[in-house]
Design a protein around this motif. Structure first.
Motif, short mmCIF file in Angstrom:
data_model
loop_
_atom_site.label_atom_id
_atom_site.label_comp_id
_atom_site.label_asym_id
_atom_site.label_seq_id
_atom_site.Cartn_x
_atom_site.Cartn_y
_atom_site.Cartn_z
N CYS A 26 0.85 -1.19 0.00
CA CYS A 26 0.00 0.00 0.00
C CYS A 26 0.89 1.24 0.00
O CYS A 26 1.68 1.44 0.92
CB CYS A 26 -0.90 0.00 1.23
SG CYS A 26 -1.85 1.54 1.34
N CYS A 47 -6.68 6.03 2.33
CA CYS A 47 -6.80 5.16 1.14
C CYS A 47 -7.09 6.00 -0.10
O CYS A 47 -7.99 6.84 -0.10
CB CYS A 47 -7.93 4.16 1.37
SG CYS A 47 -8.25 3.14 -0.08
N ILE A 48 -6.32 5.77 -1.16
CA ILE A 48 -6.56 6.50 -2.41
C ILE A 48 -7.38 5.66 -3.40
O ILE A 48 -7.61 6.08 -4.53
CB ILE A 48 -5.24 6.96 -3.06
CG1 ILE A 48 -4.32 5.76 -3.34
CG2 ILE A 48 -4.53 7.99 -2.19
CD1 ILE A 48 -3.13 6.10 -4.22
N CYS A 50 -6.56 2.86 -4.96
CA CYS A 50 -5.80 2.42 -6.14
C CYS A 50 -6.07 0.96 -6.51
O CYS A 50 -5.91 0.56 -7.65
CB CYS A 50 -4.30 2.63 -5.91
SG CYS A 50 -3.61 1.64 -4.56
N CYS A 53 -3.96 -3.35 -3.08
CA CYS A 53 -4.15 -4.37 -2.03
C CYS A 53 -5.16 -5.42 -2.49
O CYS A 53 -5.02 -6.60 -2.17
CB CYS A 53 -4.59 -3.71 -0.73
SG CYS A 53 -6.11 -2.76 -0.89
S1 SF4 Z 1 -6.73 0.68 -2.27
FE1 SF4 Z 1 -5.50 -0.57 -0.87
S2 SF4 Z 1 -3.37 -0.28 -1.55
FE2 SF4 Z 1 -4.58 1.40 -2.45
S3 SF4 Z 1 -4.41 3.06 -0.97
FE3 SF4 Z 1 -6.29 1.93 -0.45
S4 SF4 Z 1 -5.63 0.47 1.11
FE4 SF4 Z 1 -3.76 1.20 0.10
#
Ligand code: SF4
Length: 285
Positions: A26, A47-48, A50, A53
């Protein structure tokens, strides 16, 4: 959730490139472990969306809740919970299906969220995206002012590429910096210039009238260097489709006399792939 050391190894001479040693999957460290309840959870503010994860979870226990941020399934009907994080005891990840469609809010939020990341988190995001779509790649160590190159790596045919990562207003500088990067890769790592693919990894394409496109054409005309361009949105699109990238050799991701459309370069089946956000696949008009 961490990467194995072997994933961070580069082929050949480029393994000497001083890259980011972080094993984090992450990029924002939003996944945390609640030791008391033996459960992973996501800090939604960090959390972006993406999807890295989700792509990595061997149990399929993470999803994009409401198409916005990652959420870990806390119920444990199969008794998978363990008393603490344990490396190397998980099954191989088998990626298939689709993490999310490109019209969910997380896709539209990417420019704002990625644009707000600091340099270290941005390079970690890009490295992990490149790795997850199948490319052997390494990004510069955060805060290392001695290394100018942002990222290096290899296509599947083991042809080296060198990359500049630009998520802000410096997009115009990126092709010029690539010339310098190619020179470094050639002189310090001994790769022939015509076997190196330079690539700008940007957040959004600049306006169609931007000088960026002409600079790229000028560099090809005068120096014979074909600068490629890919966006973070395009890498996310590949990841969300559980698809892979062959690399940056060939004609894909190049800006010819006309314009560029990454939807055509990604090799995804869906011909009518929606753009995750304006400027992700094609120049803004
Ligand atoms: S989607 Fe998952 S990897 Fe991406 S920022 Fe959020 S928690 Fe982290």
């Amino acid at each position: 959730m961490e990467k194995n050391e072997s994933e961070l190894t580069l082929f050949g001479a480029l393994d000497a490139f001083p890259g980011d040693p972080s094993h984090d999957v992450c990029p924002t460290r939003a996944i945390r472990w609640d030791g008391q309840n033996s459960v992973a959870f996501v800090l939604t503010d960090d959390c972006i969306g993406c999807g890295l994860c989700i792509s990595r979870c061997p149990y399929g226990a993470i999803s994009l809740e409401d198409g916005l941020t990652a959420s870990v399934e806390a119920a444990d009907p199969a008794g998978l919970a363990i008393t603490g994080p344990a490396m190397g005891e998980h099954p191989e990840v088998n990626r298939s299906g689709q993490i999310a469609t490109l019209d969910v809010p997380a896709a539209a939020n990417l420019p704002g969220k990625v644009g707000a990341l600091d340099d270290g988190r941005t390079t970690l995001l890009v490295r992990n995206l490149l790795n997850e779509v199948g490319l052997n790649a390494r990004t510069r160590r955060r805060g290392d002012t001695n290394v100018r190159i942002d990222a290096v790596g290899f296509s599947r045919s083991e042809r080296p590429f060198v990359a500049e990562i630009e998520t802000g207003t410096g997009v115009l500088e990126s092709p010029r910096a690539l010339i310098e990067d190619v020179a470094v890769l050639h002189s310090r790592y001994d790769y022939p210039v015509d076997e190196i693919d330079p690539v700008s990894i940007i957040l959004s394409f600049p306006n169609v009238r931007s000088e960026y496109y002409q600079v790229v054409r000028d560099i090809e005309k005068v120096l014979g260097l074909r600068c490629r361009t890919i966006t973070i949105g395009a890498l996310v699109a590949l990841l969300w489709h559980c698809a892979t990238l062959d690399g940056f050799d060939g004609d894909a991701f190049t800006i010819g006399e006309g314009t560029i459309d990454l939807a055509e370069c990604l090799g995804l089946d869906d011909a009518k792939l929606p753009e995750p956000y304006p400027g992700a696949f094609r120049p803004v008009r």
